[in-house]
Design an enzyme around this catalytic site. Structure first.
Site, PDB file in Angstrom:
ATOM      1  N   LYS A 243      -9.521   7.813   2.906  1.00 52.21           N
ATOM      2  CA  LYS A 243      -9.978   6.428   2.756  1.00 52.21           C
ATOM      3  C   LYS A 243     -11.371   6.229   3.336  1.00 52.21           C
ATOM      4  O   LYS A 243     -12.044   5.240   3.024  1.00 52.21           O
ATOM      5  CB  LYS A 243      -9.002   5.459   3.416  1.00 52.21           C
ATOM      6  CG  LYS A 243      -7.673   5.288   2.682  1.00 52.21           C
ATOM      7  CD  LYS A 243      -6.825   4.234   3.354  1.00 52.21           C
ATOM      8  CE  LYS A 243      -5.500   4.024   2.630  1.00 52.21           C
ATOM      9  NZ  LYS A 243      -4.549   5.148   2.842  1.00 52.21           N
TER      10      LYS A 243
ATOM     11  N   HIS B 239      -9.795   1.729   0.572  1.00 54.50           N
ATOM     12  CA  HIS B 239      -8.342   1.572   0.492  1.00 54.50           C
ATOM     13  C   HIS B 239      -7.964   1.036  -0.889  1.00 54.50           C
ATOM     14  O   HIS B 239      -8.237  -0.121  -1.213  1.00 54.50           O
ATOM     15  CB  HIS B 239      -7.865   0.629   1.577  1.00 54.50           C
ATOM     16  CG  HIS B 239      -6.390   0.608   1.769  1.00 54.50           C
ATOM     17  ND1 HIS B 239      -5.512   1.289   0.949  1.00 54.50           N
ATOM     18  CD2 HIS B 239      -5.613  -0.012   2.699  1.00 54.50           C
ATOM     19  CE1 HIS B 239      -4.278   1.079   1.351  1.00 54.50           C
ATOM     20  NE2 HIS B 239      -4.310   0.289   2.413  1.00 54.50           N
TER      21      HIS B 239
ATOM     22  N   CYS C 215       0.807  -1.225   0.000  1.00 52.40           N
ATOM     23  CA  CYS C 215       0.000   0.000   0.000  1.00 52.40           C
ATOM     24  C   CYS C 215       0.837   1.271   0.000  1.00 52.40           C
ATOM     25  O   CYS C 215       0.288   2.385  -0.022  1.00 52.40           O
ATOM     26  CB  CYS C 215      -0.952  -0.014   1.190  1.00 52.40           C
ATOM     27  SG  CYS C 215      -1.933  -1.526   1.248  1.00 52.40           S
TER      28      CYS C 215
ATOM     29  N   PHE D 205       1.834  -3.696   3.882  1.00 55.66           N
ATOM     30  CA  PHE D 205       2.223  -4.991   4.415  1.00 55.66           C
ATOM     31  C   PHE D 205       3.698  -5.242   4.097  1.00 55.66           C
ATOM     32  O   PHE D 205       4.178  -4.919   3.011  1.00 55.66           O
ATOM     33  CB  PHE D 205       1.386  -6.110   3.784  1.00 55.66           C
ATOM     34  CG  PHE D 205      -0.037  -6.177   4.268  1.00 55.66           C
ATOM     35  CD1 PHE D 205      -0.473  -5.465   5.362  1.00 55.66           C
ATOM     36  CD2 PHE D 205      -0.957  -6.987   3.609  1.00 55.66           C
ATOM     37  CE1 PHE D 205      -1.777  -5.542   5.810  1.00 55.66           C
ATOM     38  CE2 PHE D 205      -2.274  -7.080   4.046  1.00 55.66           C
ATOM     39  CZ  PHE D 205      -2.685  -6.352   5.140  1.00 55.66           C
TER      40      PHE D 205
ATOM     41  N   HIS E  87      -2.494   7.687   6.446  1.00 58.12           N
ATOM     42  CA  HIS E  87      -2.780   6.376   5.863  1.00 58.12           C
ATOM     43  C   HIS E  87      -4.173   5.932   6.308  1.00 58.12           C
ATOM     44  O   HIS E  87      -4.959   5.464   5.489  1.00 58.12           O
ATOM     45  CB  HIS E  87      -1.713   5.383   6.289  1.00 58.12           C
ATOM     46  CG  HIS E  87      -1.806   4.054   5.619  1.00 58.12           C
ATOM     47  ND1 HIS E  87      -1.744   3.908   4.247  1.00 58.12           N
ATOM     48  CD2 HIS E  87      -1.978   2.801   6.120  1.00 58.12           C
ATOM     49  CE1 HIS E  87      -1.859   2.625   3.933  1.00 58.12           C
ATOM     50  NE2 HIS E  87      -2.008   1.936   5.047  1.00 58.12           N
TER      51      HIS E  87
ATOM     52  N   GLU F  23      -0.489   4.996  13.851  1.00 57.51           N
ATOM     53  CA  GLU F  23      -0.165   6.181  13.060  1.00 57.51           C
ATOM     54  C   GLU F  23      -0.320   7.450  13.893  1.00 57.51           C
ATOM     55  O   GLU F  23       0.504   8.365  13.798  1.00 57.51           O
ATOM     56  CB  GLU F  23      -1.034   6.259  11.812  1.00 57.51           C
ATOM     57  CG  GLU F  23      -0.628   7.389  10.880  1.00 57.51           C
ATOM     58  CD  GLU F  23      -1.308   7.355   9.526  1.00 57.51           C
ATOM     59  OE1 GLU F  23      -0.887   8.118   8.637  1.00 57.51           O
ATOM     60  OE2 GLU F  23      -2.260   6.558   9.353  1.00 57.51           O
TER      61      GLU F  23
END
Length: 417
Positions: free
Chosen positions: A337, A342, A165, A403, A305, A316
């Site tokens: 998002k 996402h 991502c 990831f 994010h 975050e």
């Protein structure tokens, strides 16, 4: 050596809340949710039955039926958003040195639908290896920038960044560095993803990563809300034209913003989970600020994010608190998002476009779907809940985490000659 200055001269978007940059922006500032029940396949046996799908995209009308059949949706999306960006930038490649114009593109997964279709067809057969001759070239992640370069005759650096991502943030950073080092005049950069299919939804369901709020899809993406239960899958593409400043000025280009820097880091912690103290996220934001020769006091808005997962959002926020200190109360934070879902490898580019447009218009897009405060978060932090906010914005930072512990953060500033 003295670095070249890098500016943004064109934008293109294909998103779950708008198929052009203008429609995407209108969706953002009006708090539109792109989430709805999935239409592209039968979800009866799936835990999650909804996603943020692209709506009204006609691949056959855009590409012609014959050519569309040769391209996975993630490539179709890439070509579509890039066509808008090229037009927006007013580019006539016949008048430019195309050996100094490249394409760096991000995709976390690539042609998942193509892979799924071909393997399922093989599994239903008698074991004979009857595969479509376009199987491999449709599937591989690097084929999107390949097709973009072929379409426009661009012979500069050409490759794909794959960092889950964070992929399209990495594509922007690589493009930025090539230009400021004098290795190229311009890049078509961005990312695309198309994973809303049986394998994509089923795979993320198996990880317990997706929201299962099937009774109310439109409010399922709830970054920083107490009742968030996972991310909502999205699809689409975002294209950003990055250009060396003097090259842009020489051709009379309009300039949206200046790219100031980018940072990269690794959590070095876990295959999918972020570091519990947000160390990698803090490292990457500091790295981006250092690269841009800025301090936290210079930032006005952070497009986070913010995926709406129980463990990701707190980490975050911890990182932002660590980096910004008391400046966190001065800035706006928001997660777009909450509206787009996402977009995985395309998220960085689509969210960078949101950040650039926030600069241009002086409006912070909201974090929608906030219903219940989470006591884990300081109530004095401005998460821009539910309603867009007008304010003076000079510099924005946009984060992307993937990831594998991949982190990438980019910074844009209002352009000043």
């Amino acid at each position: 050596m003295e670095f070249k200055r890098v500016v943004v001269t064109g934008l293109g978007a294909l998103t779950p809340i708008g198929n052009t940059v203008s429609d995407y922006w209108n969706g953002l500032i009006n708090g539109v949710s792109g989430a709805a029940l999935i239409k592209s396949f039968d979800t009866e046996k799936f835990k999650t039955k909804f996603a943020c799908e692209v709506k009204g995209f006609d691949a056959d009308g855009f590409l012609g039926r014959k050519d569309a059949r040769k391209l996975d949706p993630f490539v179709q999306y890439a070509l579509f958003s890039t066509e808008e960006a090229v037009k927006d930038a007013g580019l006539d490649f016949s008048k430019l040195d195309t050996s100094r114009i490249g394409v760096i593109w991000g995709s976390g997964i690539g042609g998942l639908k193509t892979f799924l279709d071909e393997v399922m067809t093989f599994a239903k057969g008698d074991g004979s290896p009857r595969f479509n001759p376009f199987f491999i070239p449709k599937m591989i992640a690097d084929i999107a920038p390949g097709h973009i370069s072929i379409k426009y005759g661009l012979r500069g650096p050409n490759f794909t960044t794959v960092s889950a991502c964070a992929s399209s943030n990495n594509s922007l950073i690589d493009s930025f560095n090539y230009i400021r080092l004098g290795k190229a005049n311009m890049f078509i950069s961005g990312g695309s993803e198309a994973i809303i299919n049986e394998a994509g939804i089923g795979g993320f369901n198996a990880m317990h990563a997706l929201s299962t709020r099937n009774d109310d899809p439109a409010t399922a993406s709830r970054p920083f809300d107490l009742d968030r239960d996972g991310f909502v899958a999205g699809e689409g593409a975002g294209t950003i034209i990055l250009e060396e400043l003097e090259h842009a000025k020489a051709r009379g280009a309009k300039i949206y913003a200046e790219m100031m820097g980018g940072g990269m880091s690794a959590d070095a912690y876990h295959m999918t989970a972020p570091h519990p103290d947000g160390l990698g996220a803090a490292f990457v934001m500091r790295a981006a600020l250092e690269d841009a020769n800025l301090t936290p006091a210079d930032i006005d808005y952070v497009n986070v994010h913010g995926t709406s997962t129980p463990i990701g959002d707190p980490q975050e926020v911890k990182a932002i608190q660590d980096v910004f200190g008391d400046d966190i109360y001065r800035i706006n934070i928001s997660s777009t998002k909450s509206m787009t879902g996402h977009l995985l490898g395309a998220a960085g580019a689509v969210e960078a476009i949101a950040s650039i447009l926030a600069l241009k218009h002086g409006i912070i897009p909201p974090t929608i779907n906030h219903f219940t405060d989470d006591p884990a978060f300081d109530s004095k932090i401005n998460f821009t809940f539910n309603t867009a906010q007008k304010r003076d914005i000079n510099i924005v930072q946009s984060n992307g985490f993937g990831f594998g512990g991949h982190n990438a953060s980019v910074i844009f500033k209002k352009y000043e000659d």
